[in-house]
Design a protein around this motif. Structure first.
Motif, short mmCIF file in Angstrom:
data_model
loop_
_atom_site.label_atom_id
_atom_site.label_comp_id
_atom_site.label_asym_id
_atom_site.label_seq_id
_atom_site.Cartn_x
_atom_site.Cartn_y
_atom_site.Cartn_z
N ILE A 138 -0.61 1.99 12.76
CA ILE A 138 0.35 1.53 11.78
C ILE A 138 0.78 0.11 12.15
O ILE A 138 1.18 -0.16 13.28
CB ILE A 138 1.59 2.45 11.68
CG1 ILE A 138 2.60 1.84 10.69
CG2 ILE A 138 2.21 2.73 13.05
CD1 ILE A 138 3.76 2.74 10.35
N ALA A 139 0.62 -0.79 11.17
CA ALA A 139 1.02 -2.19 11.36
C ALA A 139 2.21 -2.45 10.44
O ALA A 139 3.35 -2.19 10.80
CB ALA A 139 -0.15 -3.12 11.06
N THR A 140 1.95 -2.92 9.23
CA THR A 140 3.05 -3.16 8.28
C THR A 140 3.44 -1.88 7.53
O THR A 140 4.48 -1.84 6.87
CB THR A 140 2.65 -4.22 7.26
OG1 THR A 140 1.51 -3.76 6.52
CG2 THR A 140 2.31 -5.54 7.95
N GLY A 141 2.61 -0.85 7.60
CA GLY A 141 2.94 0.43 6.98
C GLY A 141 2.52 0.57 5.53
O GLY A 141 2.79 1.60 4.90
N GLY A 142 1.81 -0.44 4.97
CA GLY A 142 1.45 -0.40 3.55
C GLY A 142 0.54 0.76 3.19
O GLY A 142 0.77 1.43 2.17
N THR A 143 -0.47 1.01 3.99
CA THR A 143 -1.43 2.08 3.64
C THR A 143 -0.79 3.46 3.76
O THR A 143 -1.05 4.35 2.95
CB THR A 143 -2.68 2.00 4.54
OG1 THR A 143 -2.28 1.99 5.92
CG2 THR A 143 -3.49 0.77 4.24
N LEU A 144 0.06 3.65 4.77
CA LEU A 144 0.73 4.95 4.92
C LEU A 144 1.67 5.19 3.73
O LEU A 144 1.73 6.31 3.21
CB LEU A 144 1.52 4.99 6.22
CG LEU A 144 0.71 5.13 7.52
CD1 LEU A 144 1.63 5.11 8.73
CD2 LEU A 144 -0.13 6.41 7.52
N CYS A 145 2.38 4.17 3.30
CA CYS A 145 3.27 4.32 2.15
C CYS A 145 2.49 4.69 0.89
O CYS A 145 2.92 5.54 0.10
CB CYS A 145 4.05 3.03 1.91
SG CYS A 145 5.34 2.72 3.14
N ALA A 146 1.33 4.05 0.72
CA ALA A 146 0.50 4.36 -0.45
C ALA A 146 0.02 5.81 -0.41
O ALA A 146 0.00 6.50 -1.44
CB ALA A 146 -0.68 3.40 -0.52
N ALA A 147 -0.38 6.27 0.77
CA ALA A 147 -0.84 7.65 0.91
C ALA A 147 0.28 8.64 0.61
O ALA A 147 0.07 9.67 -0.06
CB ALA A 147 -1.38 7.87 2.32
N ILE A 148 1.48 8.34 1.08
CA ILE A 148 2.63 9.21 0.82
C ILE A 148 2.90 9.30 -0.68
O ILE A 148 3.09 10.39 -1.24
CB ILE A 148 3.87 8.70 1.57
CG1 ILE A 148 3.67 8.86 3.09
CG2 ILE A 148 5.12 9.46 1.12
CD1 ILE A 148 4.73 8.16 3.92
N ARG A 149 2.92 8.15 -1.35
CA ARG A 149 3.20 8.14 -2.80
C ARG A 149 2.12 8.90 -3.57
O ARG A 149 2.43 9.63 -4.52
CB ARG A 149 3.30 6.69 -3.31
CG ARG A 149 4.52 5.94 -2.80
CD ARG A 149 4.76 4.67 -3.61
NE ARG A 149 3.62 3.75 -3.53
CZ ARG A 149 3.51 2.79 -2.63
NH1 ARG A 149 4.46 2.61 -1.72
NH2 ARG A 149 2.46 1.98 -2.64
N LEU A 150 0.88 8.72 -3.16
CA LEU A 150 -0.23 9.39 -3.84
C LEU A 150 -0.10 10.91 -3.74
O LEU A 150 -0.30 11.63 -4.73
CB LEU A 150 -1.55 8.91 -3.22
CG LEU A 150 -2.84 9.12 -4.02
CD1 LEU A 150 -2.75 8.50 -5.40
CD2 LEU A 150 -4.02 8.51 -3.25
N LEU A 151 0.24 11.40 -2.58
CA LEU A 151 0.38 12.85 -2.38
C LEU A 151 1.62 13.39 -3.10
O LEU A 151 1.57 14.47 -3.71
CB LEU A 151 0.46 13.16 -0.89
CG LEU A 151 -0.83 12.95 -0.10
CD1 LEU A 151 -0.56 12.91 1.40
CD2 LEU A 151 -1.84 14.06 -0.42
N GLU A 152 2.71 12.65 -3.05
CA GLU A 152 3.94 13.14 -3.67
C GLU A 152 3.85 13.13 -5.19
O GLU A 152 4.54 13.92 -5.86
CB GLU A 152 5.12 12.30 -3.19
CG GLU A 152 5.48 12.56 -1.72
CD GLU A 152 6.69 11.78 -1.25
OE1 GLU A 152 7.01 10.74 -1.89
OE2 GLU A 152 7.31 12.18 -0.26
N ARG A 153 3.00 12.28 -5.74
CA ARG A 153 2.82 12.25 -7.20
C ARG A 153 2.29 13.57 -7.73
O ARG A 153 2.54 13.94 -8.90
CB ARG A 153 1.86 11.13 -7.59
CG ARG A 153 2.53 9.77 -7.71
CD ARG A 153 1.51 8.67 -7.89
NE ARG A 153 0.57 8.93 -8.97
CZ ARG A 153 -0.55 8.21 -9.22
NH1 ARG A 153 -0.82 7.17 -8.43
NH2 ARG A 153 -1.34 8.51 -10.22
N VAL A 154 1.55 14.30 -6.91
CA VAL A 154 0.99 15.59 -7.35
C VAL A 154 1.74 16.77 -6.72
O VAL A 154 1.24 17.89 -6.69
CB VAL A 154 -0.52 15.67 -7.03
CG1 VAL A 154 -1.28 14.67 -7.88
CG2 VAL A 154 -0.79 15.44 -5.55
#
Length: 272
Positions: A222-238
């Motif tokens: 984890i660096a700036t956290g952008g990819t982890l945030c995107a993964a979280i949003r993608l999963l929570e959308r469903v």
């Protein structure tokens, strides 16, 4: 009639032989007797119990106390030695996990100015070459998540694919790849996220997860956290509940953890 002097001499000889035999038997008996150290030991425990009783404190004379004290030191030394060994064993047990983390950290190679000047690249390929360190990495994650009722391990492309599948297998969860655009062949849902110089997109197959499932999101770093945030949003959308994010390495100075909000993050190695 026998000579009187002869009889007296014979009597003295017989007496002498008898004394020699007794001396020989006594010597043999002494050689088989236990040594003073071993014969003393069975007496120590009763004396120590007696010494510990309240009555003994009143009834023992000064000379008796000194004699008991002379018997006690070997047992006290042994007891102290046992305590020290237990403390060392306990310390070793406490350092067991730290030892694994240290081995993992030492197996990660840092390459300066890659992929561009000013970047200190954390290279986990050397970790993968060290079978012990690699196993320790997987084991530490498995130990943390095996009892958290996780049904989905979502791995972020590309190095999340290395750590995600063995963890998923060990905890009895399915592995779901989170990929860059145009990599998944079926129908996908997408989530765009920001990078330092532009944007990127993350995709997941439709139907790979179901609403109500519990997910772990994993990546190597984890660096700036952008990819982890995107993964979280993608999963929570469903409708998936993200239990935690996990990474092998954290670049703490980039404060990616702060972008995750209330989502917990677990890391093994903090890179300077």
């Amino acid at each position: 009639m026998p000579n009187l002097n002869f009889l007296l001499a014979k009597s003295r000889l017989m007496a002498s032989n008898s004394m020699m035999q007794k001396a020989s038997l006594l010597s043999s008996s002494n050689s088989l007797a236990p040594s003073p150290c071993t014969s003393r030991r069975p007496l120590v425990a009763p004396f120590r119990r007696f010494l510990a009783s309240p009555c003994a404190q009143l009834s023992l004379t000064r000379s008796q106390s000194c004699r008991l004290a002379a018997l006690s030191p070997p047992l006290r030394c042994n007891a102290t030695g046992s305590v020290k060994r237990q403390e060392m064993a306990s310390q070793d047990a406490q350092e067991g996990q730290d030892g694994r983390v240290a081995r993992i950290a030492s197996a990660i190679r840092v390459i300066p100015d890659f992929p561009k000047p000013g970047i200190m690249f954390q290279d986990i390929t050397t970790l993968l070459l060290d079978t012990k360190a690699f196993r320790d990495t997987i084991d530490l994650f498995v130990e943390r998540y095996k009892d958290k009722d996780i049904s989905v391990v979502a791995g972020i492309e590309a190095r999340g694919f290395i750590f995600g599948p063995p963890i998923a297998l060990a905890i009895g969860a399915k592995f779901v790849p989170m990929r860059k655009p145009n990599k998944l062949p079926g129908e996908v849902i997408s989530e765009e996220y920001s990078l330092e110089y532009g944007t990127d997109t993350m995709e997941m197959h439709v139907g790979a997860v179901q609403a109500g499932e519990r997910a772990l999101v994993i990546d190597d770093l984890i660096a700036t956290g952008g990819t982890l945030c995107a993964a979280i949003r993608l999963l929570e959308r469903v409708g998936v509940h993200v239990v935690e994010c996990a990474c092998v390495i954290e670049l703490a100075e980039l404060k990616g953890r702060d972008r995750l909000g209330d989502k917990p993050l677990f890391v093994l190695v903090n890179a300077a």
